[in-house]
Scaffold this motif. Structure first.
Motif, PDB file in Angstrom:
ATOM      1  N   ILE A 144       0.834  -1.198   0.000  1.00 39.68           N
ATOM      2  CA  ILE A 144       0.000   0.000   0.000  1.00 39.68           C
ATOM      3  C   ILE A 144       0.870   1.250   0.000  1.00 39.68           C
ATOM      4  CG2 ILE A 144      -1.580   1.355   1.443  1.00 39.68           C
ATOM      5  CD1 ILE A 144      -2.899  -1.322   2.224  1.00 39.68           C
ATOM      6  N   TYR A 145       1.932   1.251   0.807  1.00 41.70           N
ATOM      7  CA  TYR A 145       2.811   2.420   0.869  1.00 41.70           C
ATOM      8  C   TYR A 145       3.608   2.596  -0.419  1.00 41.70           C
ATOM      9  CZ  TYR A 145       2.104   4.204   5.563  1.00 41.70           C
ATOM     10  OH  TYR A 145       1.579   4.815   6.662  1.00 41.70           O
ATOM     11  N   GLU A 146       3.931   1.525  -1.102  1.00 44.27           N
ATOM     12  CA  GLU A 146       4.715   1.646  -2.337  1.00 44.27           C
ATOM     13  C   GLU A 146       3.870   2.140  -3.500  1.00 44.27           C
ATOM     14  OE1 GLU A 146       7.745  -0.922  -5.228  1.00 44.27           O
ATOM     15  OE2 GLU A 146       6.885  -1.852  -3.429  1.00 44.27           O
ATOM     16  N   TYR A 147       2.626   1.679  -3.585  1.00 45.23           N
ATOM     17  CA  TYR A 147       1.823   1.969  -4.767  1.00 45.23           C
ATOM     18  C   TYR A 147       0.623   2.891  -4.506  1.00 45.23           C
ATOM     19  CZ  TYR A 147       4.521  -1.729  -6.963  1.00 45.23           C
ATOM     20  OH  TYR A 147       5.554  -2.486  -7.467  1.00 45.23           O
ATOM     21  N   GLY A 148       0.307   3.149  -3.275  1.00 51.04           N
ATOM     22  CA  GLY A 148      -0.857   3.976  -2.972  1.00 51.04           C
ATOM     23  C   GLY A 148      -0.536   5.454  -2.921  1.00 51.04           C
ATOM     24  N   SER A 149      -1.581   6.245  -2.851  1.00 47.69           N
ATOM     25  CA  SER A 149      -1.459   7.700  -2.708  1.00 47.69           C
ATOM     26  C   SER A 149      -2.567   8.170  -1.769  1.00 47.69           C
ATOM     27  CB  SER A 149      -1.600   8.396  -4.066  1.00 47.69           C
ATOM     28  OG  SER A 149      -2.921   8.235  -4.570  1.00 47.69           O
TER      29      SER A 149
END
Length: 343
Positions: A144-149
């Motif tokens: 989530i932290y790598e690909y989310g915003s």
């Protein structure tokens, strides 16, 4: 639902579209409307004036929940979709809002790196759905932290980075949206308040998704959020209440956490408990004496909560004045302090 009978409209130019740092200096450079709930008197000033309003012995309660990047983009057999996290259920399942395409139970949604999730059915209320991610725990949060915003609502024009959706004191990841009432505080201001004799203490309440789009909002009495209150905070607040000192909540999330944890008039320790408490004008506050908050839209349950502090007619009059004074709304906007004896 107990909504205002005379709703107001927020014109487009009063939607705060950017963090104040990009407009005029530092994050504490916002305006403040001080509102006395007993007299209805109002004072228009700068957020820094809080330093003169809070007194030695006051207890300032902050929500230390940290915003996670809650918007993920994916594709699937039914087309592209934005997956907005709404609430964590367990280590691999979330309630989500799926935007762009309708997905049904059993459908799979594909993310980057071959990662996928399965739609399991309906969530707590329409239009939320439950998705089962094929990762869990730390691995899921890393994805989530790598690909989310952050979630960018329609009034946001630019993709501001995640660190702009945090308070300086946030420490425990879990909120879907920013606990924005404390955003204007700097470490310098908090340090100065402590030197003045103001007591700082913390709760953690992880916010759920507050808006479903298409003018649909969560049902206030069916909107669970996870919260914790440590022993140190319990002791600090119970001592203050016994001595007649003010307990000031920074944000509606803090009010909800504190009021959810009252047993026989006393605050109690809580560890990762769900609350469904709906606070409105019919609710008698038991712990919280004053509230620092932003400005809320007429449909939001946050505004209903304010009516526990102040008469509805007085609140609406103050909000109409704030509109005339061109205060800014939403998470990057100006602030409102509801407190007795300071206007």
């Amino acid at each position: 639902m107990n909504k205002m009978k005379a709703p107001f409209q927020v014109p487009a130019h009063l939607h705060a579209t950017a963090p104040v740092e990009y407009r005029q200096g530092e994050r504490d450079n916002v305006r403040l409307m001080v509102l006395d709930p007993l007299t209805g008197q109002r004072k228009h000033t700068n957020f820094h004036d809080i330093m003169n309003i809070f007194q030695a012995g006051d207890v300032l309660v902050l929500n230390q929940s940290r915003t996670i990047p809650s918007s993920l983009h994916a594709t699937g057999t039914r087309g592209d979709v934005e997956v907005r996290l709404a609430r964590k259920i367990d280590e691999h399942r979330f309630e989500v809002l799926l935007l762009g395409t309708t997905y049904e139970e059993g459908d799979q949604i594909y993310f980057q790196n071959g990662f996928f999730a399965t739609v399991e059915g309906n969530g707590n209320e329409y239009p939320l759905q439950v998705v089962n991610f094929k990762l869990s725990g730390v691995s899921l949060m890393e994805f989530i932290y790598e690909y989310g915003s952050p979630i960018y609502y329609e009034y946001i024009n630019d993709p501001w980075p995640l660190n702009k959706y945090q308070t300086v004191y946030s420490s425990t990841p879990g909120s879907i949206e920013m606990t924005s009432a404390g955003r204007a505080f700097t470490w310098g201001m908090l340090s100065s308040l402590v030197k003045k004799g103001v007591h700082l203490c913390y709760v953690t309440l992880h916010t759920s998704l507050s808006y479903y789009g298409n003018n649909k909002w969560p049902t206030p009495s069916n909107h669970p959020e996870l919260y914790s209150i440590p022993r140190e905070t319990v002791d600090t607040i119970n001592d203050a209440k016994a001595e007649g000192r003010k307990v000031i909540a920074v944000g509606t999330t803090v009010v909800r956490a504190l009021e959810s944890a009252v047993i026989e008039g006393h605050l109690t320790q809580q560890n990762s408990v769900l609350t469904d408490l709906y606070i409105n004008g019919n609710y008698s506050l038991k712990i919280t004496d004053a509230l620092l908050t932003g400005f809320h839209e007429p449909e939001a349950s946050h505004l209903d909560l304010l009516k526990a502090f102040i008469d509805e007619a007085v609140l609406l009059e103050a909000y109409n004045e704030a509109l005339k004074q061109e205060y800014l709304w939403h998470e990057f906007g100006d602030m409102n302090l509801i407190i007795t004896g300071a206007s």
